[in-house]
Design a protein around this motif. Structure first.
Motif, PDB file in Angstrom:
ATOM      1  N   ARG A  22      -2.315   2.469  -7.023  1.00  0.00           N
ATOM      2  CA  ARG A  22      -1.340   1.416  -7.350  1.00  0.00           C
ATOM      3  C   ARG A  22      -0.403   1.154  -6.194  1.00  0.00           C
ATOM      4  O   ARG A  22      -0.115   0.000  -5.836  1.00  0.00           O
ATOM      5  N   ASP A  23       0.135   2.192  -5.563  1.00  0.00           N
ATOM      6  CA  ASP A  23       1.101   2.030  -4.477  1.00  0.00           C
ATOM      7  C   ASP A  23       0.467   1.346  -3.272  1.00  0.00           C
ATOM      8  O   ASP A  23       1.085   0.482  -2.635  1.00  0.00           O
ATOM      9  N   ASN A  24      -0.751   1.716  -2.965  1.00  0.00           N
ATOM     10  CA  ASN A  24      -1.453   1.054  -1.861  1.00  0.00           C
ATOM     11  C   ASN A  24      -1.781  -0.394  -2.206  1.00  0.00           C
ATOM     12  O   ASN A  24      -1.732  -1.287  -1.355  1.00  0.00           O
ATOM     13  N   TYR A  25      -2.095  -0.615  -3.454  1.00  0.00           N
ATOM     14  CA  TYR A  25      -2.488  -1.942  -3.926  1.00  0.00           C
ATOM     15  C   TYR A  25      -1.364  -2.951  -3.747  1.00  0.00           C
ATOM     16  O   TYR A  25      -1.571  -4.049  -3.209  1.00  0.00           O
ATOM     17  N   ILE A  26      -0.165  -2.623  -4.181  1.00  0.00           N
ATOM     18  CA  ILE A  26       0.914  -3.616  -4.182  1.00  0.00           C
ATOM     19  C   ILE A  26       1.438  -3.925  -2.779  1.00  0.00           C
ATOM     20  O   ILE A  26       2.114  -4.936  -2.575  1.00  0.00           O
ATOM     21  N   THR A  27       1.138  -3.076  -1.825  1.00  0.00           N
ATOM     22  CA  THR A  27       1.588  -3.335  -0.448  1.00  0.00           C
ATOM     23  C   THR A  27       0.485  -3.913   0.436  1.00  0.00           C
ATOM     24  O   THR A  27       0.732  -4.282   1.583  1.00  0.00           O
ATOM     25  N   ASN A  28      -0.712  -4.011  -0.110  1.00  0.00           N
ATOM     26  CA  ASN A  28      -1.855  -4.505   0.648  1.00  0.00           C
ATOM     27  C   ASN A  28      -1.928  -6.029   0.522  1.00  0.00           C
ATOM     28  O   ASN A  28      -2.815  -6.585  -0.121  1.00  0.00           O
TER      29      ASN A  28
END
Length: 365
Positions: free
Chosen positions: A197-203
């Motif tokens: 999730r954390d990687n997703y929202i900043t990608n």
């Protein structure tokens, strides 16, 4: 057949004319300053993760009712098991469009909802007892459609179904199917909540591997292929010389096919509008993205086309097999209404966002 082709051609011409006139501002926007992180955060935190949490909870209930049924095979426990199967099936409609990350890696969709299920493979698995449900060769013998067959199709009536499912080989296969569905779902959910999730929202980069690009491609693919084609077009015979009513979703509980389609359409529209899974709140979304790029006209067209498709679907018989066999014209009309939104999503919206389609389009539409 010629008349059907002529109608499709006329619709395509009308769509082209509409796109050329009403969407005169279509095309990529160079001054895109929209907050993609906010949109991805809303999609992840209020739609995807809660969607998988709900599915996991429904499957946990299904596992419990399955265990109760296997321990005591009777009509009451069968009805409870059937209810919980369908509740979970409806929840699955909310997450099937998100075939990204771990779901894409483990082929979640392919192991949960390939239909029609292959009853020959199922019966062979049950007979020999030596099966690997994770094998791609069993993708059409697992998931919700396989459970559909086990609960409704293994015999001609409930008394005979109960007798069949009293057989240990059958009850074991049913148990293994449901347990695996829960395991797969929890694998995807755990990945989302343990770092993805954390990687997703900043990608947010506008590249093929970017989260917006991947999610939007999965979203459009689902609407065009899984919802439009699989649920309606293929059974209605849009891509073949004759109708194929045996290709409907929930074939053995055929009176539920319409409910699943409506749930799928509602899910697609809710995602477009950024509507949270567990509330009526709307957050940043594809609709807001379009509005931020001065394309509120296109956002309105898309919602109107979703609504028009829903109206056509609601006019159908709850049993799609019966609808196709008695008045298939209404099914093809529903297909045509669904198709209109494909153009708005796949051509117009994708173009405005300056995103490329990453999947092959070879079904001739």
């Amino acid at each position: 057949m010629f008349k059907r082709i002529l109608i499709v051609v006329l619709i395509a011409a009308a769509i082209f004319a509409c796109s050329s006139s009403d969407d005169s501002n279509s095309g990529s926007v160079t001054n895109d300053t929209y907050n993609r992180t906010a949109m991805l955060t809303n999609i992840a935190d209020n739609i995807i993760i809660p969607g998988y949490q709900n599915l996991s909870a429904e499957l946990s209930t299904l596992v419990d009712s399955k265990n109760t049924f296997v321990a005591n095979v009777n009509q009451t426990n069968l009805e409870t098991l059937r209810t919980h199967w369908f509740n979970a099936y409806q929840s699955f409609q909310r997450v099937q469009m998100f075939q990204i990350g771990k779901a894409e890696e483990i082929l979640f969709e392919e192991q949960m909802n390939i239909y029609p299920t292959n009853t020959t493979d199922i019966e062979n698995n049950i007979a020999n007892g030596n099966y690997d449900l994770s094998s791609v060769n069993n993708n059409d013998a697992v998931g919700f459609p396989a459970v559909d067959y086990m609960l409704y199709g293994v015999a001609d009536n409930d008394a005979a179904i109960l007798t069949t499912l009293s057989n240990t080989n059958y009850s074991t296969y049913l148990s293994d199917l449901i347990d695996r569905m829960q395991t797969l779902t929890n694998t995807v959910l755990t990945d989302w909540t343990s770092g993805y999730r954390d990687n997703y929202i900043t990608n947010t980069a506008n590249v093929a591997s970017g989260a917006v690009n991947q999610t939007l491609n999965a979203y459009v693919y689902y609407y065009e292929k899984r919802l439009r084609a699989d649920k309606v077009g293929i059974p209605a015979g849009v891509f073949s010389s004759t109708a194929l009513p045996s290709k409907i979703e929930a074939l053995h509980k055929e009176e539920d096919s319409k409910t699943l389609l409506l749930e799928a359409l509602n899910s697609v529209q809710d995602v477009f509008n950024g509507k949270a899974i567990n509330s009526d709140a709307e957050g940043e979304s594809y609709k807001n993205y379009l509005i931020a790029l001065d394309r509120n006209d296109l956002a309105e067209v898309i919602n109107n086309r979703f609504d028009a498709a829903r109206t056509k679907i609601e006019a159908l018989n709850a049993n799609f097999k019966s609808q196709i066999e008695t008045d298939n014209t209404k099914m093809t009309e529903a297909y045509d209404a669904i198709q209109l939104a494909v153009v708005s999503l796949k051509s117009d919206m994708i173009s405005v966002f300056n995103i490329s389609i990453a999947f092959e389009d070879n079904d001739g539409d």
